[in-house]
Design an enzyme around this catalytic site. Structure first.
Site, mmCIF file in Angstrom:
data_model
loop_
_atom_site.group_PDB
_atom_site.id
_atom_site.type_symbol
_atom_site.label_atom_id
_atom_site.label_comp_id
_atom_site.label_asym_id
_atom_site.label_seq_id
_atom_site.Cartn_x
_atom_site.Cartn_y
_atom_site.Cartn_z
ATOM 1 N N HIS A 169 0.973 -1.338 -0.075
ATOM 2 C CA HIS A 169 0.274 -0.002 0.394
ATOM 3 C C HIS A 169 0.853 1.503 -0.013
ATOM 4 O O HIS A 169 2.111 0.929 0.725
ATOM 5 C CB HIS A 169 -0.852 -0.469 1.444
ATOM 6 C CG HIS A 169 -1.932 -0.668 1.085
ATOM 7 N ND1 HIS A 169 -2.583 -0.982 2.428
ATOM 8 C CD2 HIS A 169 -3.122 -0.873 -0.218
ATOM 9 C CE1 HIS A 169 -4.096 -1.857 1.158
ATOM 10 N NE2 HIS A 169 -4.158 -1.997 0.625
ATOM 11 N N CYS A 263 -2.289 2.755 9.310
ATOM 12 C CA CYS A 263 -3.627 1.774 8.767
ATOM 13 C C CYS A 263 -4.824 1.632 9.633
ATOM 14 O O CYS A 263 -5.788 1.839 9.656
ATOM 15 C CB CYS A 263 -3.245 0.336 8.865
ATOM 16 S SG CYS A 263 -1.501 -0.075 7.656
#
Length: 270
Positions: A169, A263
């Site tokens: 990511h 996150c």
């Protein structure tokens, strides 16, 4: 002498780790045989949320759902910008049900929402900074979703190609220090993407691979305070040298699932 940095009050959305665990493997970090210490994970998450509130930020929560252990990673649920939420369409079947639960929350909170037509994992692969939306691709979010986001927000979207599976990511390889600058690890990106980042952000803070693997770039900044992984010591020194105030946190249990402070945190930009 580095410039004086100014903190801005932020609004965050988080999901309590009520059901957090590592039950499957969808990234290289989830292949460890070391089990998650569930009580410690809860303690670490509570400390993170308490820190946000101590820094003066508003924290809202979404209800966790049984059998969705990764729902704690709220950043993947959307990109929220200008009071609008561009939702998620997860790559992994295990996470796909999360999108609807988050969408319900965003709609209930009064955000204009859009469900993407293409695979898209929210702030996991989108970072608004410098008048752009930096957008990652290569492992999860598809380039077509970058175009959808640009049409939805009317903000230029810059596609960046990720090439190292450890940085699956964008938010594992790059974060915004403030509204005009970033920190990132060049080795996570293709050659062309590195050149783009160098042209857009010539004064960026550059991280080493060691600090990137310590999840030092999965950080949250309010423009002055940078909440970041305590093991990324070199990056903390670099951030401090640029006038920011690093605040180390321990989220070791979430790293076992491939996550860190960012996150766990969705920023709600009004």
């Amino acid at each position: 002498m580095p410039p004086t940095r100014t903190a801005e009050q932020r609004r965050y959305l988080v999901c309590p780790p009520e059901h957090f665990d590592v039950r499957y493997a969808i990234n290289p970090w989830m292949t460890s045989l070391e089990p998650v210490d569930i009580p410690l994970a809860h303690k670490q998450w509570d400390s993170l949320v308490s820190l946000y509130r101590e820094l003066g930020h508003t924290v809202e929560t979404v209800e966790p759902v049984a059998d969705l252990p990764d729902m704690v990673f709220a950043a993947n649920s959307a990109l929220v910008l200008d009071g609008r939420a561009f939702g998620a369409k997860f790559h992994a079947p295990q996470r796909q049900p999360e999108a609807g639960h988050y969408l319900t929350w965003f709609e209930g909170a009064g955000f204009e929402t859009l469900v993407p037509s293409h695979t898209c994992e929210g702030e996991g692969d989108f970072t608004p900074v410098g008048g752009f939306i930096l957008a990652g691709t290569g492992f999860r979010t598809l380039p077509a979703a970058h175009h959808e986001a640009q049409e939805f927000f009317g903000t230029p979207t810059v596609s960046l190609h990720l090439v190292d599976p450890h940085f699956y990511h964008l938010d594992t390889a790059l974060f915004a220090l403030d509204d005009s600058n970033i920190a990132y690890y060049p080795g996570a990106f293709s050659n062309g993407s590195r050149q783009v980042l160098n042209k857009l952000f010539p004064d960026a803070v550059i991280a080493t691979r060691q600090d990137a693997l310590a999840f030092g770039l999965n950080s949250i900044s309010d423009g002055r305070h940078v909440v970041m992984a305590q093991d990324a010591t070199g990056l903390m020194e670099s951030v401090a040298a640029h006038g920011y105030e690093p605040i180390p946190v321990d989220l070791s249990e979430f790293r076992k699932a491939g996550g860190g402070a960012k996150c766990c945190t969705q920023e709600l930009r009004g």
